[in-house]
Design a protein around this motif. Sequence first.
Motif, PDB file in Angstrom:
ATOM      1  N   UNK A 132       0.701  -1.248   0.170  1.00 48.08           N
ATOM      2  CA  UNK A 132       0.174   0.063   0.056  1.00 48.08           C
ATOM      3  C   UNK A 132       0.879   1.375  -0.593  1.00 48.08           C
ATOM      4  N   UNK A 133       1.614   1.572  -1.573  1.00 48.58           N
ATOM      5  CA  UNK A 133       2.681   2.599  -1.255  1.00 48.58           C
ATOM      6  C   UNK A 133       1.622   4.091  -0.612  1.00 48.58           C
ATOM      7  N   UNK A 134       0.497   4.149  -1.071  1.00 53.31           N
ATOM      8  CA  UNK A 134      -0.382   5.646  -0.410  1.00 53.31           C
ATOM      9  C   UNK A 134       0.131   5.808   1.456  1.00 53.31           C
ATOM     10  N   UNK A 135       0.162   4.338   1.740  1.00 56.66           N
ATOM     11  CA  UNK A 135      -0.531   4.521   3.263  1.00 56.66           C
ATOM     12  C   UNK A 135       0.822   4.661   3.789  1.00 56.66           C
ATOM     13  N   UNK A 136       2.083   3.871   3.221  1.00 61.22           N
ATOM     14  CA  UNK A 136       3.498   4.214   3.107  1.00 61.22           C
ATOM     15  C   UNK A 136       3.931   5.703   3.376  1.00 61.22           C
ATOM     16  N   UNK A 137       3.836   5.827   2.306  1.00 59.17           N
ATOM     17  CA  UNK A 137       4.347   7.520   1.637  1.00 59.17           C
ATOM     18  C   UNK A 137       3.626   8.754   2.748  1.00 59.17           C
ATOM     19  N   UNK A 138       2.817   8.289   3.030  1.00 58.21           N
ATOM     20  CA  UNK A 138       2.669   9.121   4.070  1.00 58.21           C
ATOM     21  C   UNK A 138       2.285   9.274   5.442  1.00 58.21           C
ATOM     22  N   UNK A 139       3.125   7.780   5.515  1.00 52.05           N
ATOM     23  CA  UNK A 139       4.364   7.821   6.837  1.00 52.05           C
ATOM     24  C   UNK A 139       5.077   8.618   6.938  1.00 52.05           C
ATOM     25  N   UNK A 140       5.831   7.911   6.135  1.00 54.48           N
ATOM     26  CA  UNK A 140       7.407   8.855   6.267  1.00 54.48           C
ATOM     27  C   UNK A 140       7.066  10.680   5.645  1.00 54.48           C
ATOM     28  N   UNK A 141       5.800  11.311   5.450  1.00 54.10           N
ATOM     29  CA  UNK A 141       5.430  12.568   5.199  1.00 54.10           C
ATOM     30  C   UNK A 141       5.353  13.092   6.249  1.00 54.10           C
ATOM     31  N   UNK A 142       5.043  12.017   7.217  1.00 55.43           N
ATOM     32  CA  UNK A 142       4.637  12.955   8.411  1.00 55.43           C
ATOM     33  C   UNK A 142       5.700  12.511   9.882  1.00 55.43           C
ATOM     34  N   UNK A 143       6.685  12.369   8.724  1.00 56.43           N
ATOM     35  CA  UNK A 143       8.041  12.335   9.901  1.00 56.43           C
ATOM     36  C   UNK A 143       8.956  12.623   9.569  1.00 56.43           C
ATOM     37  N   UNK A 144       8.615  13.688   8.144  1.00 49.37           N
ATOM     38  CA  UNK A 144       9.920  14.722   8.050  1.00 49.37           C
ATOM     39  C   UNK A 144       9.815  15.980   8.556  1.00 49.37           C
ATOM     40  N   UNK A 145      11.050  16.552   8.223  1.00 49.48           N
ATOM     41  CA  UNK A 145      10.808  17.975   9.052  1.00 49.48           C
ATOM     42  C   UNK A 145      10.540  18.701   8.256  1.00 49.48           C
ATOM     43  N   UNK A 146      11.027  18.529   7.457  1.00 55.28           N
ATOM     44  CA  UNK A 146      10.113  20.242   5.828  1.00 55.28           C
ATOM     45  C   UNK A 146       9.031  18.933   4.615  1.00 55.28           C
ATOM     46  N   UNK A 147       7.858  19.162   4.428  1.00 53.53           N
ATOM     47  CA  UNK A 147       7.727  18.723   3.291  1.00 53.53           C
ATOM     48  C   UNK A 147       6.643  19.480   2.702  1.00 53.53           C
ATOM     49  N   UNK A 148       6.479  19.553   1.507  1.00 50.89           N
ATOM     50  CA  UNK A 148       6.580  20.567   0.782  1.00 50.89           C
ATOM     51  C   UNK A 148       6.369  20.039  -1.274  1.00 50.89           C
ATOM     52  N   UNK A 149       5.920  21.717  -1.215  1.00 50.50           N
ATOM     53  CA  UNK A 149       5.907  20.741  -3.243  1.00 50.50           C
ATOM     54  C   UNK A 149       6.785  20.398  -3.327  1.00 50.50           C
ATOM     55  N   UNK A 150       7.971  20.841  -3.382  1.00 50.90           N
ATOM     56  CA  UNK A 150       9.266  20.908  -3.895  1.00 50.90           C
ATOM     57  C   UNK A 150       9.603  19.511  -3.654  1.00 50.90           C
ATOM     58  N   UNK A 151       9.409  18.845  -3.043  1.00 45.43           N
ATOM     59  CA  UNK A 151       9.895  17.613  -1.905  1.00 45.43           C
ATOM     60  C   UNK A 151       8.433  16.317  -2.732  1.00 45.43           C
ATOM     61  N   UNK A 152       8.962  15.703  -3.533  1.00 50.68           N
ATOM     62  CA  UNK A 152       8.173  14.559  -4.355  1.00 50.68           C
ATOM     63  C   UNK A 152       8.557  13.057  -3.905  1.00 50.68           C
ATOM     64  N   UNK A 153       7.864  12.511  -3.450  1.00 54.60           N
ATOM     65  CA  UNK A 153       7.836  10.774  -2.742  1.00 54.60           C
ATOM     66  C   UNK A 153       7.544  10.230  -3.812  1.00 54.60           C
ATOM     67  N   UNK A 154       8.499   9.167  -4.160  1.00 54.05           N
ATOM     68  CA  UNK A 154       7.623   7.814  -4.865  1.00 54.05           C
ATOM     69  C   UNK A 154       8.818   6.314  -4.348  1.00 54.05           C
ATOM     70  N   UNK A 155       7.361   6.072  -3.928  1.00 58.92           N
ATOM     71  CA  UNK A 155       7.767   5.191  -2.546  1.00 58.92           C
ATOM     72  C   UNK A 155       6.864   3.919  -4.027  1.00 58.92           C
ATOM     73  N   UNK A 156       7.803   2.868  -3.947  1.00 59.39           N
ATOM     74  CA  UNK A 156       7.039   1.251  -4.626  1.00 59.39           C
ATOM     75  C   UNK A 156       7.434   0.267  -4.623  1.00 59.39           C
ATOM     76  N   UNK A 157       6.898  -1.194  -3.938  1.00 60.95           N
ATOM     77  CA  UNK A 157       7.640  -1.771  -3.381  1.00 60.95           C
ATOM     78  C   UNK A 157       8.285  -2.287  -4.720  1.00 60.95           C
ATOM     79  N   UNK A 158       9.098  -3.260  -4.798  1.00 56.87           N
ATOM     80  CA  UNK A 158      10.345  -3.237  -5.509  1.00 56.87           C
ATOM     81  C   UNK A 158      11.115  -2.346  -6.600  1.00 56.87           C
ATOM     82  N   UNK A 159      10.432  -0.749  -6.172  1.00 58.43           N
ATOM     83  CA  UNK A 159      11.466   0.138  -6.423  1.00 58.43           C
ATOM     84  C   UNK A 159      13.218  -0.064  -7.040  1.00 58.43           C
TER      85      UNK A 159
END
Length: 251
Positions: A132-159
């Motif tokens: 579930x890459x959406x849930x995974x990405x949201x958990x990462x975002x919630x822990x970052x000291x900065x998150x804005x439109x300049x930061x893109x997260x691409x989280x995938x299984x077997x990336x």
Amino acid sequence: MEENDTIILGLDEAGRGPVLGPMVIALVKARERDLEEFNKWGLKDSKKLNKNKRNELYNLIINKYEVKTIVLEAKDIDKMIKRSNLDNIEIGMFSKLINKVLREEYKIENWNDIYTHYDKKFKIYIDACSNNKKVFSNKIKSKLIVYNSNIEIIAEHKADDKYKIVSAASIVAKVTRDRIIDNYKKIYGEIGSGYPSDRVTINYLRNYIKEHGELPEIARKCWKTSQNMLRSVLKDRDVSKEKRYIQKRLV
């Protein structure tokens, strides 16, 4: 900022499942323009490369790009698993490495700095430990000291198969862990790969318990493999003792 100045980060781990030894989390930092060089190197998932090729690519990566790693020893995992689970531990370590880079690039030294305007662009590629890459990405975002439109997260299984920057992180993590295991062998003898599917590892674990009556320091004591082996070997040992005692009484 031009597209080729975008900072790209690749993150992966090695040693998530072993019963012996550490889990290593790795980050490789590069620029968008470096991806062409990664393609020339023939980077791929570390599991699809032989040891010599992994070591060759590892040396290329660490000599040219910024690399960060976290090594979680078995005792660290045992301690952390009491209040969490492996997925969340991994997410926490990924976030910790990303935050180190964000602090360095955005020059964040204290909490007041997080209100500064940030214009550097990041693309962060992560080998997700969840389908579930959406849930995974949201958990990462919630822990970052900065998150804005300049930061893109691409989280995938077997990336690590799909994105070369994650392949690079996969290689760094795998080689780092393999070298730790090789060093363990100098101290503890032949322990195999550390994975439960490895007969050498299981035999080492069984023999150690027989001799010492406890699990070795490098074993993940919270793993079912460790617990079942400890219970089984100690039970067999107690039965053997009882049999010898009875035989002595009968003589």
